[in-house]
Design an enzyme around this catalytic site. Structure first.
Site, mmCIF file in Angstrom:
data_model
loop_
_atom_site.group_PDB
_atom_site.id
_atom_site.type_symbol
_atom_site.label_atom_id
_atom_site.label_comp_id
_atom_site.label_asym_id
_atom_site.label_seq_id
_atom_site.Cartn_x
_atom_site.Cartn_y
_atom_site.Cartn_z
ATOM 1 N N SER A 165 0.853 -1.188 0.000
ATOM 2 C CA SER A 165 0.000 0.000 0.000
ATOM 3 C C SER A 165 0.887 1.234 0.000
ATOM 4 O O SER A 165 1.832 1.337 0.802
ATOM 5 C CB SER A 165 -0.895 -0.013 1.243
ATOM 6 O OG SER A 165 -1.594 1.207 1.345
ATOM 7 N N HIS A 169 0.301 4.446 0.846
ATOM 8 C CA HIS A 169 0.265 5.490 1.870
ATOM 9 C C HIS A 169 0.960 5.103 3.174
ATOM 10 O O HIS A 169 1.136 5.936 4.062
ATOM 11 C CB HIS A 169 -1.172 5.980 2.119
ATOM 12 C CG HIS A 169 -2.065 5.049 2.874
ATOM 13 N ND1 HIS A 169 -2.389 5.236 4.193
ATOM 14 C CD2 HIS A 169 -2.734 3.938 2.483
ATOM 15 C CE1 HIS A 169 -3.235 4.291 4.571
ATOM 16 N NE2 HIS A 169 -3.456 3.482 3.561
ATOM 17 N N CYS A 200 -11.930 1.230 13.910
ATOM 18 C CA CYS A 200 -12.482 0.974 12.580
ATOM 19 C C CYS A 200 -12.779 2.309 11.926
ATOM 20 O O CYS A 200 -12.667 3.361 12.537
ATOM 21 C CB CYS A 200 -13.685 0.045 12.626
ATOM 22 S SG CYS A 200 -15.008 0.621 13.649
HETATM 23 N N1 PLP Z 1 -3.174 -4.544 5.417
HETATM 24 C C1 PLP Z 1 -2.644 -4.028 6.537
HETATM 25 C C2 PLP Z 1 -1.766 -4.881 7.387
HETATM 26 C C3 PLP Z 1 -2.906 -2.718 6.904
HETATM 27 O O1 PLP Z 1 -2.393 -2.216 8.027
HETATM 28 C C4 PLP Z 1 -3.756 -1.932 6.076
HETATM 29 C C5 PLP Z 1 -4.108 -0.545 6.443
HETATM 30 O O2 PLP Z 1 -4.185 -0.191 7.590
HETATM 31 C C6 PLP Z 1 -4.274 -2.522 4.916
HETATM 32 C C7 PLP Z 1 -3.960 -3.827 4.621
HETATM 33 C C8 PLP Z 1 -5.185 -1.759 4.002
HETATM 34 O O3 PLP Z 1 -4.468 -0.898 3.155
HETATM 35 P P1 PLP Z 1 -5.209 0.343 2.446
HETATM 36 O O4 PLP Z 1 -5.411 1.367 3.513
HETATM 37 O O5 PLP Z 1 -4.237 0.784 1.386
HETATM 38 O O6 PLP Z 1 -6.469 -0.174 1.859
#
Ligand code: PLP
Length: 372
Positions: free
Chosen positions: A190, A192, A315
């Site tokens: 991801s 960001h 959440c």
């Molecule tokens: N997987 C993990 C371990 C995360 O911490 C997060 C976001 O907090 C995500 C997936 C989801 O990513 P995105 O915010 O880019 O959808």
């Protein structure tokens, strides 16, 4: 409003956009051209997209052809778990909600009290059912920072003819991630979390893998994810990945700051508990309880003092729900409800840590005094 500089200690939620990424994205926003168009402006857009693909691939030692750009980690996790039809799914008990929601009927792999996936249990689960499986095990947990034995899990999975998906969203950029060395068949990233923009991510998957697109109607991303790519976003992702790949040294300093913060918090509050502290962890994450003080109270009180952290698992509605991660580690509900996550990043300063320790200490002293 506080009159001092706020301390942003919620990097696992999102990291600041790297200024270099912001500048390049701003330029990209002013340009016209669809990467799928064959004319010159289209070809220029395509070149920029492919440059970003190479930069993201290099961060995790993958081939550019393996990168499927998505709208973020959540979509990449869904594509990984739902795009390989017909496999039985095994996910660890501590996966991010996006994995859990993508695989609601999956068998759940337990973790030890340290928060590490139980590989003995995985072996048994794989051996107990001859149907081919897809195992999903994250590289580092978003709440505790605990690093998972993904390489060993891949070997076990492959021995049983199963594939392994690894959500590396939190690990990428903080510790070196090598897709080839890990051997994971699918890897989620991801933007960001590494200094790129929100709303962009990638699934890393070999072009030979029979992955079904979840959204169709265009040939983009080798037919694996239809829809015009978010070009400025992927360009920002690429720049952030390139900077992350040469910035791992920053995390030695972050680890020292984190360790010092933990020592100071535990000295002040010997009854506090840091979850996963004896396990290998990301260098930036602290998951700590303040006994008998609800996580939401801590988060609000620290916010008023100018320190930004999060409750273990907030959440998107902003409500705090009990952490399934701490629950899976066998933490009693009353203690799990008192856990907050503090996460540092490349620009975290000693002054921010002093600010945190002081604000947390004031709340701790106040709550102990009122309990006495
Ligand atoms: N997987 C993990 C371990 C995360 O911490 C997060 C976001 O907090 C995500 C997936 C989801 O990513 P995105 O915010 O880019 O959808």
């Amino acid at each position: 409003m506080p009159s001092f500089n706020p301390a942003y200690l919620d990097w696992n939620a999102t990291a600041p956009l790297r200024p270099e990424a912001a500048a390049t994205m701003t330029e990209a926003l002013a340009r016209t051209g669809n990467p799928s168009s064959v004319h010159r402006q289209g070809r220029e857009a395509k070149r920029a997209l492919e440059q970003a693909r190479r930069q993201v691939a290099a961060l995790v030692n993958a081939a550019p052809a393996e990168i499927i750009f998505t709208s973020g980690g959540t979509e990449a996790n869904h594509l990984a778990l739902r795009g390989l039809a017909g496999r039985r799914l095994i996910i660890s008990a501590i996966e991010h909600d996006s994995v859990r929601a993508a695989a609601p009927d999956a068998a759940i792999l337990p973790v030890t009290p340290d928060g590490i996936a139980d590989l003995g249990a995985l072996e048994q689960m794989l051996a107990a059912d001859a149907r081919t499986a897809l195992v999903s095990l994250m590289l580092a947990n978003n709440e505790t920072g605990v690093i998972q034995p993904v390489g060993e899990a891949v070997r076990l999975a492959h021995r049983h003819g199963a594939l392994l998906h690894c959500d590396a969203v939190q690990a990428a950029g903080k510790i070196p991630v090598d897709r080839r060395a890990l051997g994971a068949d699918l890897l989620t990233l991801s933007a960001h979390k590494i200094g790129g923009p929100m709303g962009v991510g990638a699934l890393v998957a070999s072009p030979d893998l029979p992955l079904q697109a979840l959204q169709t109607g265009g040939g983009q991303e080798r037919g694996r994810r239809a829809g015009t790519e978010n070009l400025p976003g992927t360009i920002g992702f690429g720049i952030a990945a390139e900077i992350a790949a040469r910035s791992f040294d920053d995390y030695a300093r972050v680890a020292a700051l984190r360790d010092a913060a933990e020592r100071r918090l535990l000295t002040m509050a010997p009854d506090a508990h840091i979850f996963g502290i004896t396990a290998p962890r990301l260098p930036n994450t602290i998951c700590i309880s303040m006994p008998n003080v609800a996580a939401s109270t801590q988060v609000m009180s620290l916010d008023l003092a100018g320190v930004m952290v999060s409750a273990g698992a907030a959440c998107s509605s902003g409500k705090v729900k009990r952490s399934h991660v701490l629950e899976a580690m066998g933490v009693a509900p009353a203690e799990a409800d008192c856990a907050i996550r503090i996460s540092l990043g490349w620009s975290t300063s000693e002054a921010e840590i002093d600010h945190l320790v002081e604000a947390w200490g004031v709340l701790y002293a106040r709550t102990r005094a009122s309990a006495a």
